[in-house]
Enzyme design. Structure first.
Site, PDB file in Angstrom:
ATOM      1  N   GLY A  45       0.807  -1.211   0.000  1.00  0.00           N
ATOM      2  CA  GLY A  45       0.000   0.000   0.000  1.00  0.00           C
ATOM      3  C   GLY A  45       0.840   1.260   0.000  1.00  0.00           C
ATOM      4  N   ALA A  46       1.883   1.272  -0.823  1.00  0.00           N
ATOM      5  CA  ALA A  46       2.869   2.355  -0.758  1.00  0.00           C
ATOM      6  C   ALA A  46       2.675   3.431  -1.817  1.00  0.00           C
ATOM      7  CB  ALA A  46       4.273   1.764  -0.870  1.00  0.00           C
ATOM      8  N   ASN A  47       1.527   3.457  -2.484  1.00  0.00           N
ATOM      9  CA  ASN A  47       1.337   4.475  -3.520  1.00  0.00           C
ATOM     10  C   ASN A  47       0.724   5.759  -2.977  1.00  0.00           C
ATOM     11  OD1 ASN A  47      -1.138   3.139  -3.066  1.00  0.00           O
ATOM     12  ND2 ASN A  47      -1.943   3.836  -5.026  1.00  0.00           N
ATOM     13  N   THR A  48       0.334   5.741  -1.680  1.00  0.00           N
ATOM     14  CA  THR A  48      -0.274   6.925  -1.095  1.00  0.00           C
ATOM     15  C   THR A  48      -0.158   6.864   0.423  1.00  0.00           C
ATOM     16  OG1 THR A  48      -2.304   8.284  -1.074  1.00  0.00           O
ATOM     17  CG2 THR A  48      -2.588   5.908  -0.901  1.00  0.00           C
ATOM     18  N   GLY A  49      -0.452   7.985   1.073  1.00  0.00           N
ATOM     19  CA  GLY A  49      -0.568   8.009   2.524  1.00  0.00           C
ATOM     20  C   GLY A  49       0.659   7.577   3.294  1.00  0.00           C
ATOM     21  N   ILE A  50       0.413   6.846   4.383  1.00  0.00           N
ATOM     22  CA  ILE A  50       1.481   6.417   5.282  1.00  0.00           C
ATOM     23  C   ILE A  50       2.476   5.509   4.556  1.00  0.00           C
ATOM     24  CG2 ILE A  50       2.004   5.119   7.388  1.00  0.00           C
ATOM     25  CD1 ILE A  50      -0.706   5.980   8.477  1.00  0.00           C
ATOM     26  N   GLY A  51       1.982   4.619   3.717  1.00  0.00           N
ATOM     27  CA  GLY A  51       2.863   3.700   3.008  1.00  0.00           C
ATOM     28  C   GLY A  51       3.837   4.414   2.094  1.00  0.00           C
ATOM     29  N   SER A 181      -3.790  -0.786  14.569  1.00  0.00           N
ATOM     30  CA  SER A 181      -4.472   0.449  14.946  1.00  0.00           C
ATOM     31  C   SER A 181      -4.862   0.372  16.412  1.00  0.00           C
ATOM     32  CB  SER A 181      -5.732   0.643  14.094  1.00  0.00           C
ATOM     33  OG  SER A 181      -6.548   1.673  14.617  1.00  0.00           O
ATOM     34  N   TYR A 207     -13.786  -3.590  11.117  1.00  0.00           N
ATOM     35  CA  TYR A 207     -12.454  -2.976  11.075  1.00  0.00           C
ATOM     36  C   TYR A 207     -11.672  -3.290  12.345  1.00  0.00           C
ATOM     37  CZ  TYR A 207      -8.794   0.597  10.909  1.00  0.00           C
ATOM     38  OH  TYR A 207      -7.578   1.238  10.916  1.00  0.00           O
TER      39      TYR A 207
END
Length: 342
Positions: A45-51, A181, A207
Site C-alpha cells: 500500500g505504498a502508492n499513497t498516505g502512510i505507506g 491500529s 475494522y
C-alpha cells in the site's frame, strides 16, 4: 499600542501551546538516524498516505524499496516521485492485490522464485512492512469471498508474510512490521462468524476485528520465529490525514467539519509523521531482537487483553492457515517457541 501587547501575548502563548500539544500528541519524528544501505524493503500500500511516506523515508536511508500496490498507475507514479526526491534509483513498483490470494501468491513467487532479469527475483528481503489497509468500507468481499477488511487488513498480509518467511530467514537479521491500529482494543475475534455471514454487518466492528487479528497473529508469529533471526512487531501509527478514512464520513457535512475541525487538527497528523513509527521499527538499532511487541506510535505498550490470549492466538492461526490454503511446506504449522522448519 500597549493595550494590544497583553492580548497578543496571550494569543501567541495559546497558539504556541497548541502547536506543542499537537507535536506531543503526534509523537514526533523517528529518533533513530540509522541507515539501511543495500537492504531490501517491501512496503504494501505504498502508492499513497502512510505507506508512500514510509517508502520515501526508507529510500532516503539507502534502502532498496519495493512498492507493492494494487493500482499500478499510482504505484509507478509514486515510485518515480520517490526516486526523483531521494535520488535513489532502487525504488520499484510491483503489483500486489491483497484482496486476491492468487495475486499475493504471484507477487511472492516473483520475489522468491523467478529469474532476476525476467520477474524481479530479490536476493534478499530484509524488511517487510505490512501497511496496506481498508477502513470501514461497505460490506464488500474479496475475490476469494472474505469480508473485505478482514481479507485485506489481515488475511492477505498473513499469507504474504508466510510465503516470504523463507526469504526473510535467509536474509536474517530481518524484520516484519505489521501496521495495526489503536482500534484493535475495541475488537473481538468472532470465530463463529469471522466473515460476517451470519450477523448484520457492522463496518466499525469489522475494522476493529481485522486490526485485533493483526496484533494477535503478531505475537503468535514471534513465538514461531524464535531462533530464526526474524522479528515481528505491530504498531499503531496514530490517526493520519490519508485516503484510508474516505468511507467514514467524518467530513461529510460542513457542520461536522466546523465543529470537529479543532479536534481533528489536534489529533490528526500528517502522513509523514504517521510513517515515523514504521520507519522506527524498521531501522532502529536498539530494537534489534525485539519481537512480539505492540507499539503505540513510538512507545512499546501492552495491547488489548484479547491480543495476549494464547488460546485465541492458536485458534486464529489455525483458522487463518485453513482460510488462505497454506501448506505445511511454508512452515505455518511450526511449533510455538521453536524455529520454523526450513
Amino acid at each position: 499600542m500597549s493595550r494590544y501587547v497583553l492580548p497578543l501575548s496571550v494569543l501567541g502563548t495559546a497558539v504556541g501551546g497548541a502547536v506543542l500539544l499537537k507535536d506531543f500528541v503526534a509523537g514526533g519524528a523517528c529518533p533513530s538516524k540509522a541507515t539501511i544501505p543495500g537492504k531490501t524493503v517491501i512496503v504494501t500500500g505504498a502508492n499513497t498516505g502512510i505507506g508512500k511516506q514510509t517508502a520515501l523515508e526508507l529510500a532516503k536511508r539507502g534502502g532498496n524499496i519495493i512498492l507493492a500496490c494494487r493500482d499500478m498507475e499510482k504505484c509507478e507514479a509514486a515510485a518515480k516521485e520517490i526516486r526523483g526526491e531521494t535520488l535513489n534509483h532502487r525504488v520499484n513498483a510491483r503489483h500486489l492485490d491483497l484482496a486476491s490470494l492468487k495475486s499475493i501468491r504471484e507477487f511472492a513467487a516473483k520475489v522468491t522464485e523467478g529469474k532476476r532479469e525476467a520477474s524481479g527475483l530479490e536476493e534478499h528481503v530484509h524488511i517487510l512492512i505490512n501497511n496496506a489497509a481498508v477502513m470501514r468500507c461497505p460490506h464488500w468481499t474479496t475475490e476469494d469471498g472474505f469480508e473485505m477488511q478482514l481479507g485485506v487488513n489481515y488475511l492477505g498480509h498473513f499469507l504474504l508474510t508466510n510465503l516470504l518467511l523463507d526469504k526473510l530467514k535467509a536474509s536474517a537479521p530481518s524484520r516484519i512490521i505489521n501496521v495495526s491500529s489503536l482500534a484493535h482494543v475495541a475488537g473481538h475475534i468472532d470465530f463463529e462468524d469471522l466473515n460476517w455471514e451470519k450477523r448484520k454487518y457492522d463496518t466499525k466492528a469489522a475494522y476493529c476485528q481485522s486490526k485485533l487479528a493483526v496484533v494477535v497473529s503478531t505475537k503468535e508469529l514471534s513465538q514461531r520465529l524464535q531462533g530464526t533471526g526474524v522479528t515481528v512487531n505491530a504498531l499503531h501509527p496514530g490517526v493520519a490525514r490519508t485516503e484510508l478514512g474516505r468511507h467514514t464520513g467524518m467530513h461529510s457535512s460542513a457542520f461536522s467539519s466546523f465543529t470537529l475541525g479543532p479536534i481533528f487538527w489536534l489529533l490528526v497528523k500528517s502522513p509523514q509523521l504517521a510513517a515515523q513509527p514504521s520507519v522506527y521499527l524498521a531501522v532502529a538499532e536498539e530494537l534489534e531482537g525485539v519481537s512480539g511487541k505492540y507499539f503505540d506510535v513510538l512507545k512499546e505498550k501492552p495491547p488489548a487483553p484479547e491480543a495476549e490470549d494464547e488460546e485465541v492466538a492458536k485458534r486464529l492461526w489455525a483458522e487463518s492457515v485453513r482460510l488462505v490454503g497454506l501448506e505445511m511446506s511454508h512452515g505455518s504449522h511450526g511449533k510455538r517457541g521453536q524455529p520454523l522448519p526450513k
